[in-house]
Each structure stands twice: as C-alpha cells, then as structure tokens.
Enzyme design. Structure first.
Site, PDB file in Angstrom:
ATOM      1  N   ARG A  83      47.566  40.360  33.000  1.00  0.00           N
ATOM      2  CA  ARG A  83      47.293  38.915  33.008  1.00  0.00           C
ATOM      3  C   ARG A  83      47.246  38.421  31.558  1.00  0.00           C
ATOM      4  O   ARG A  83      46.392  38.865  30.783  1.00  0.00           O
ATOM      5  CB  ARG A  83      45.959  38.641  33.693  1.00  0.00           C
ATOM      6  CG  ARG A  83      45.560  37.162  33.782  1.00  0.00           C
ATOM      7  CD  ARG A  83      44.169  37.035  34.400  1.00  0.00           C
ATOM      8  NE  ARG A  83      44.078  37.697  35.697  1.00  0.00           N
ATOM      9  CZ  ARG A  83      42.924  38.018  36.292  1.00  0.00           C
ATOM     10  NH1 ARG A  83      41.766  37.732  35.715  1.00  0.00           N
ATOM     11  NH2 ARG A  83      42.941  38.630  37.474  1.00  0.00           N
ATOM     12  N   HIS A 128      42.209  42.607  32.567  1.00  0.00           N
ATOM     13  CA  HIS A 128      43.617  42.469  32.966  1.00  0.00           C
ATOM     14  C   HIS A 128      44.518  42.220  31.761  1.00  0.00           C
ATOM     15  O   HIS A 128      45.673  42.649  31.751  1.00  0.00           O
ATOM     16  CB  HIS A 128      43.783  41.302  33.942  1.00  0.00           C
ATOM     17  CG  HIS A 128      43.381  41.617  35.350  1.00  0.00           C
ATOM     18  ND1 HIS A 128      44.221  42.228  36.255  1.00  0.00           N
ATOM     19  CD2 HIS A 128      42.226  41.380  36.026  1.00  0.00           C
ATOM     20  CE1 HIS A 128      43.610  42.348  37.423  1.00  0.00           C
ATOM     21  NE2 HIS A 128      42.392  41.842  37.312  1.00  0.00           N
ATOM     22  N   ASP A 135      44.692  44.590  40.626  1.00  0.00           N
ATOM     23  CA  ASP A 135      44.032  44.122  41.852  1.00  0.00           C
ATOM     24  C   ASP A 135      44.954  44.468  43.012  1.00  0.00           C
ATOM     25  O   ASP A 135      46.119  44.045  43.027  1.00  0.00           O
ATOM     26  CB  ASP A 135      43.826  42.603  41.817  1.00  0.00           C
ATOM     27  CG  ASP A 135      42.839  42.155  40.749  1.00  0.00           C
ATOM     28  OD1 ASP A 135      41.995  42.968  40.330  1.00  0.00           O
ATOM     29  OD2 ASP A 135      42.925  40.982  40.340  1.00  0.00           O
ATOM     30  N   GLU A 193      33.954  43.402  42.947  1.00  0.00           N
ATOM     31  CA  GLU A 193      35.230  43.159  43.615  1.00  0.00           C
ATOM     32  C   GLU A 193      35.812  44.475  44.120  1.00  0.00           C
ATOM     33  O   GLU A 193      36.127  45.360  43.315  1.00  0.00           O
ATOM     34  CB  GLU A 193      36.227  42.500  42.649  1.00  0.00           C
ATOM     35  CG  GLU A 193      35.782  41.140  42.137  1.00  0.00           C
ATOM     36  CD  GLU A 193      36.688  40.578  41.058  1.00  0.00           C
ATOM     37  OE1 GLU A 193      36.535  39.384  40.727  1.00  0.00           O
ATOM     38  OE2 GLU A 193      37.553  41.318  40.529  1.00  0.00           O
ATOM     39  N   HIS A 196      39.498  45.546  42.558  1.00  0.00           N
ATOM     40  CA  HIS A 196      39.714  45.560  41.104  1.00  0.00           C
ATOM     41  C   HIS A 196      39.466  46.955  40.521  1.00  0.00           C
ATOM     42  O   HIS A 196      38.387  47.520  40.684  1.00  0.00           O
ATOM     43  CB  HIS A 196      38.757  44.541  40.470  1.00  0.00           C
ATOM     44  CG  HIS A 196      38.795  44.453  38.989  1.00  0.00           C
ATOM     45  ND1 HIS A 196      39.232  43.329  38.321  1.00  0.00           N
ATOM     46  CD2 HIS A 196      38.415  45.323  38.024  1.00  0.00           C
ATOM     47  CE1 HIS A 196      39.121  43.521  37.014  1.00  0.00           C
ATOM     48  NE2 HIS A 196      38.627  44.734  36.812  1.00  0.00           N
TER      49      HIS A 196
END
Length: 220
Positions: A83, A128, A135, A193, A196
């Site tokens: 990301r 990320h 993910d 999460e 993740h």
C-alpha cells in the site's frame, strides 16, 4: 572539476518487489482500495491497477502458504498487499477532515471515525507500505466461496479480532486455521484484524514506499 551527485529516492524503488499474480499464478485478487467498495467509499490514492505487489521475500513465504493451502483444497484470496504511503495519507485526511459517513454502516457501524485510529484499525504509518504485509482470506475450491470467518474484511469491530469469541466455533476454527498456516510460514498476525499478516523477517522494516500499485511501474 566537480559534478552533481544524484541521490535515488529509495521509497520510489520497486526493484525488491514482485507482482503477486506472476509469482503465485493461482492467487485470487479483490483489491478493494482500487474500487469504491471500501471504508472510504472512493478509489484510494496510489492504486493505479487492481493488482497485488509484495516484496520478493514476502511473496516467497506466501507461495509456501499457497502451496500448502492448495493441497488442503483452498486458494488464497488477496484484498490488499503493498500500500503506497499516498494511500495512507488519503486514509488519514479522510479520517480527520472528511465528514462523509456513507460507508459507516458497512465498515464501522459501532465506531466514530476518530476511534478507527485510537483502536488501531487505521495507522498514520502502515506496515503495508513496507511491502511485506498482506490482507487475505481463503476460498474453498469445492464450493467456490470464501470460508466463513465470522466477519467480512475491513469490518472495524471487536468481532474482527482474531481471538473474538463472539463468532461460532467453526468461524473461530477457520481463523485459527489461516493463522496457523501463515505463522508457520513466517508471518505474524495482529490483534485487531483476522485477515492481516506481516512477514516476521521483513526486508524493509524502516522504509515506507511511495511508488504506485501498478504492474507497469514495477516493470519499468
């Protein structure tokens, strides 16, 4: 005679990254931040293609996960991988300035926007962006459907914590199955999460990359 010395910006250097679909041909991708179906409700800055990129080290470890899961009858489904830092800035600005709550009922029904930061769902710097976080979920090859994890990807809620006991025994077992295979292959989970995971021995622990999510940029 003196000359200018040009310093290359390492945050724009994709040479240590691979296109995940090239490295793991059987992988399924649903890159949510390229679409408008995400907690912001808009396509996110830095996502130029709906493709997953990872460092070669993380991709190698994930390939081992994929091989093991394929034998067991499952395929990996990727929601997000590398990301860019520009995407993280988009999240932060949305969180502190944007009053738009149109996706609240789908992704954070019980939380205020500010709580997305204080509860750890959104960070001002994301793992990320270091290129070794992914993910993901599992798709059952017999049914062609995702296995039931008890909450969908990016539902920011206590029920999405991997160890939540608000889910059924089967849903909890599915989470632990994914977590077990990921951790045995070198990834570590986080507490809030279930989807993740970050490579434990990540190659760029202090570098937050800026280059876009783009196969074309990767192959320059």
């Amino acid at each position: 005679m003196t000359g200018r010395h040009t310093i290359k910006d390492e945050t724009m250097d994709p040479s240590g990254f691979v296109l995940l679909s090239d490295y793991i041909p059987g992988i399924i991708q649903e890159i949510r931040y390229f679409s408008t179906y995400n907690f912001v409700g808009d396509k996110i800055d830095g996502y130029e293609e709906p493709c997953a990129l990872l460092t070669i080290e993380a991709a190698r470890a994930l390939k081992a996960v994929s091989n093991e899961m394929m034998v067991k009858g499952f395929r990996l489904k990727i929601f997000d991988a590398y990301r860019p830092s520009s995407a993280v800035r988009h999240f932060v600005l949305w969180g502190i300035e944007d009053q738009d709550l149109r996706m609240k009922q789908y992704f954070y029904p019980d939380l205020a926007k500010t709580e997305l930061f204080s509860n750890g769902y959104i960070a001002k710097q994301s793992s990320h962006s270091r290129g070794s976080t992914v993910d993901l979920t599992l798709l059952d090859m017999r049914t062609g459907k995702e296995i039931d994890m008890g909450s969908p990807f990016d539902l920011f809620s206590d029920i999405s914590h991997p160890d939540s006991r608000e889910v059924s025994e089967e849903q909890y077992a599915n989470r632990m199955f994914l977590q077990d295979v990921m951790t045995r292959n070198g990834f570590k989970p986080i507490s809030c999460e279930w989807w993740h995971f970050t490579l434990e021995d990540e190659p760029y622990p202090d570098t937050y990359f800026e280059f876009p999510v783009s196969s074309a940029y990767l192959r320059k």
